[in-house]
Write a protein that holds these residues in place. Structure first.
Motif, mmCIF file in Angstrom:
data_model
loop_
_atom_site.group_PDB
_atom_site.id
_atom_site.type_symbol
_atom_site.label_atom_id
_atom_site.label_comp_id
_atom_site.label_asym_id
_atom_site.label_seq_id
_atom_site.Cartn_x
_atom_site.Cartn_y
_atom_site.Cartn_z
ATOM 1 N N ALA A 319 39.971 30.532 42.388
ATOM 2 C CA ALA A 319 38.677 29.966 42.007
ATOM 3 C C ALA A 319 37.540 30.657 42.752
ATOM 4 N N SER A 320 37.745 30.928 44.028
ATOM 5 C CA SER A 320 36.697 31.560 44.834
ATOM 6 C C SER A 320 36.578 33.042 44.517
ATOM 7 N N GLY A 321 37.728 33.731 44.381
ATOM 8 C CA GLY A 321 37.671 35.153 44.074
ATOM 9 C C GLY A 321 37.047 35.428 42.721
ATOM 10 N N LEU A 322 37.472 34.693 41.697
ATOM 11 C CA LEU A 322 36.882 34.856 40.363
ATOM 12 C C LEU A 322 35.475 34.278 40.309
ATOM 13 N N GLY A 323 35.187 33.338 41.213
ATOM 14 C CA GLY A 323 33.830 32.799 41.292
ATOM 15 C C GLY A 323 32.815 33.859 41.653
ATOM 16 N N ARG A 357 38.870 53.208 53.582
ATOM 17 C CA ARG A 357 39.000 51.760 53.659
ATOM 18 C C ARG A 357 40.274 51.295 52.972
ATOM 19 N N HIS A 358 40.934 50.318 53.583
ATOM 20 C CA HIS A 358 42.115 49.699 52.993
ATOM 21 C C HIS A 358 41.915 48.188 53.010
ATOM 22 N N ALA A 359 42.441 47.516 51.988
ATOM 23 C CA ALA A 359 42.348 46.057 51.909
ATOM 24 C C ALA A 359 43.687 45.500 51.440
ATOM 25 N N PHE A 360 43.977 44.280 51.851
ATOM 26 C CA PHE A 360 45.239 43.623 51.489
ATOM 27 C C PHE A 360 46.451 44.493 51.871
ATOM 28 N N PHE A 361 46.289 45.342 52.905
ATOM 29 C CA PHE A 361 47.358 46.248 53.333
ATOM 30 C C PHE A 361 47.897 47.098 52.171
ATOM 31 N N ASP A 362 47.033 47.355 51.188
ATOM 32 C CA ASP A 362 47.418 48.156 50.013
ATOM 33 C C ASP A 362 48.609 47.543 49.276
ATOM 34 N N GLN A 363 48.733 46.232 49.330
ATOM 35 C CA GLN A 363 49.853 45.556 48.692
ATOM 36 C C GLN A 363 49.433 44.687 47.511
ATOM 37 N N PHE A 364 48.153 44.634 47.199
ATOM 38 C CA PHE A 364 47.693 43.713 46.158
ATOM 39 C C PHE A 364 46.666 44.425 45.286
ATOM 40 N N GLN A 365 47.147 45.344 44.452
ATOM 41 C CA GLN A 365 46.285 46.130 43.577
ATOM 42 C C GLN A 365 45.441 45.247 42.672
ATOM 43 N N LEU A 366 46.030 44.192 42.141
ATOM 44 C CA LEU A 366 45.290 43.318 41.232
ATOM 45 C C LEU A 366 44.130 42.644 41.949
ATOM 46 N N GLY A 367 44.353 42.204 43.190
ATOM 47 C CA GLY A 367 43.277 41.575 43.938
ATOM 48 C C GLY A 367 42.113 42.523 44.171
ATOM 49 N N GLU A 368 42.410 43.757 44.523
ATOM 50 C CA GLU A 368 41.357 44.744 44.731
ATOM 51 C C GLU A 368 40.629 45.062 43.426
ATOM 52 N N THR A 369 41.379 45.095 42.318
ATOM 53 C CA THR A 369 40.771 45.383 41.014
ATOM 54 C C THR A 369 39.812 44.270 40.598
ATOM 55 N N LEU A 370 40.264 43.020 40.723
ATOM 56 C CA LEU A 370 39.414 41.893 40.338
ATOM 57 C C LEU A 370 38.198 41.777 41.244
ATOM 58 N N THR A 371 38.342 42.146 42.511
ATOM 59 C CA THR A 371 37.194 42.122 43.412
ATOM 60 C C THR A 371 36.134 43.115 42.965
ATOM 61 N N LEU A 372 36.543 44.346 42.641
ATOM 62 C CA LEU A 372 35.578 45.341 42.193
ATOM 63 C C LEU A 372 34.930 44.918 40.878
ATOM 64 N N TRP A 373 35.737 44.372 39.957
ATOM 65 C CA TRP A 373 35.176 43.862 38.708
ATOM 66 C C TRP A 373 34.165 42.753 38.982
ATOM 67 N N GLY A 374 34.502 41.844 39.898
ATOM 68 C CA GLY A 374 33.623 40.721 40.190
ATOM 69 C C GLY A 374 32.328 41.127 40.852
#
Length: 481
Positions: A319-323, A357-374
């Motif tokens: 909810a917060s990430g997609l928010g 820069r690295h985020a989520f220890f490079d283990q969560f591609q979808l999370g990084e993708t949705l963050t950039l989209w958001g």
């Protein structure tokens, strides 16, 4: 009898000096990232250079099979990884001049992204939906048609993509017109209105590109049904409807509301604005310069699932990430800044020795993708949304994080004299008896510095010889609510 000075249990002098320098370096980068997480910066006509650096990293991840790995964790993870990479790329270049290298590159790459999404719509879990209208269900059909619309909006000239967009837009329009719920099914007997929003946005763009009202008619039907089935307690949209009776079968949820409100400003702006204001007032809060959205209505508790991601005290990760995307699309600069800071901190960012820069220890591609989209979400082919809630200058998050990091550095440095004396005494008394454990710790420190595999706040744990490896909760996010 004189007592010998105790042997040090670790090479404190070297470890603390190196660690203090490393923490200072990583802390400086983190504070700059937090400072740059602002609506004014990400909504500018030309995105920051960091946006394209992140896009490059996601591109490499896709080529290395990260989307496939996301699909192994979560059924829709692979198609979301590809589709939202394409959607983020369109958002980043849509406002750039036609001859800008990044826009030209997007037109070259989008047909490949589109083919991946189309093929994934015929594979599990969507292969069970072959008899649905549209075939595969509304998730792959809507995402693919929105990518086609984005490609054409950028000036793409591939005749096959143009023909496919026209054909699929007619198919989607007819399906929405014959649906008694205003939404199209995700799977057999399962209809989440949120999963129709990408298709509805693609139809709006069809109207703007080619004329007609098929998008407006579909959006009106979707909107009318939801408004007739608003939750009586919260006044918000239901997250699921019964495909047979058409009535709401599940109440509102944060992940569905955030996702819907990121797309709806394009095809249902009035409804989106009204729903967002209610959602923002009752389901979100800010604290210490950060903010979050609830997954469940205030006063209600629900269990965590793949859609919600982690839920802590009612506040939902999805909810917060997609928010973030919803606040960007609706011009809420205040919430955007607060959410962006929280996501930046919560993604556990760190820099390797090259400065990357690295985020989520490079283990969560979808999370990084949705963050950039958001970060850059907004209705395409429209002016930037008017700011509804101006950003508030807040140094509190930087002050809090900076103070914590200063305490860490000071605690590392304050005992250096004692560590040096003990180390020197032990070297004179028993140089050869430093012990295997110290050698392992020194080797581990050097390895971490060379490889850059751990974030700064995990290094102290590793250095004391516990041998722990960083673990990341990689619960993906679905558009199903």
């Amino acid at each position: 009898m004189n007592q010998r000075p105790p042997r040090p249990r670790r090479p404190l002098l070297l470890a603390r000096l190196v660690l203090a320098g490393l923490v200072t370096w990583q802390a400086g980068a983190l504070l700059l990232d937090l400072r740059g997480a602002s609506h004014a910066r990400w909504s500018a006509p030309e995105p920051p250079a960091e946006a394209f650096e992140r896009l490059d990293k996601l591109r490499v991840g896709l080529l290395q099979g990260e989307a496939t790995r996301m699909g192994e964790i979560f059924p829709e993870g692979e198609i979301f990884s590809w589709a939202f990479f394409g959607l983020a790329q369109i958002q980043l270049v849509e406002r750039l001049p036609e001859d800008h290298p990044q826009r030209v590159r997007a037109l070259t790459e989008l047909p490949t992204v589109l083919r991946e999404v189309e093929q994934l719509g015929e594979r599990p879990p969507f292969d069970v939906n072959r008899r649905l209208n549209p075939p595969g269900g509304i998730i792959p059909a809507g995402l693919a048609n929105l990518l086609r619309a984005g490609y054409l909006l950028l000036g793409g000239t591939d005749p096959d993509i143009r023909a496919d967009h026209l054909r699929e837009s007619r198919r989607l329009s007819n399906a929405f017109r014959s649906s008694h719920t205003g939404s199209l099914p995700t799977y057999h007997g399962l209809t989440w209105p949120v999963d129709s929003v990408a298709a509805l946005e693609s139809l709006r763009l069809h109207d703007e590109l080619f004329g007609g009202t098929i998008g407006a008619q579909a959006a009106q039907r979707w909107r009318a049904h939801l408004e007739a089935n608003l939750d009586p307690d919260t006044g918000l949209m239901p997250s699921m409807v019964d495909g047979i009776t058409g009535s709401a079968s599940a109440g509102p949820r944060g992940c569905a509301l955030s996702w819907t409100l990121a797309f709806a400003p394009g095809f249902a702006p009035d409804l989106a604005a009204a729903q967002y204001e209610r959602y923002r007032a009752d389901w979100s809060d800010d604290f210490l310069g950060f903010a979050a959205f609830r997954e469940w209505p205030p006063g209600q508790e629900g269990t965590m699932d793949a859609d919600s991601g982690p839920v802590l005290a009612g506040w939902g990760a999805a909810a917060s990430g997609l928010g973030l995307a919803a606040s960007s699309a609706l011009g809420d600069a205040e919430r955007f800044d607060q959410l962006a800071r929280g996501i930046e901190l919560g993604s556990l960012p760190y820099r390797d020795l090259t400065g990357a820069r690295h985020a989520f220890f490079d283990q969560f591609q979808l999370g990084e993708t949705l963050t950039l989209w958001g970060l850059t979400a907004r209705p395409w082919n429209r002016e930037a949304p008017a700011v509804t809630h101006p950003a508030r200058a807040s140094w509190l998050p930087l002050l809090l994080v900076g103070s914590l990091l200063v305490l860490v550095v000071v605690s590392l440095l304050r005992s250096l004299p004692t560590a040096a004396r003990r180390f020197a005494a032990a070297k004179r008394e028993a140089t050869a008896r430093l012990g295997l454990s110290q050698g392992v710790q020194v080797a581990g420190l050097v390895g971490l510095l060379v490889l850059g595999l751990a974030a700064w706040w995990l290094l102290p744990v590793v250095l004391v010889g516990l041998g722990l490896e960083p673990r990341v909760l990689t619960t993906p996010v679905s558009s199903e609510a």
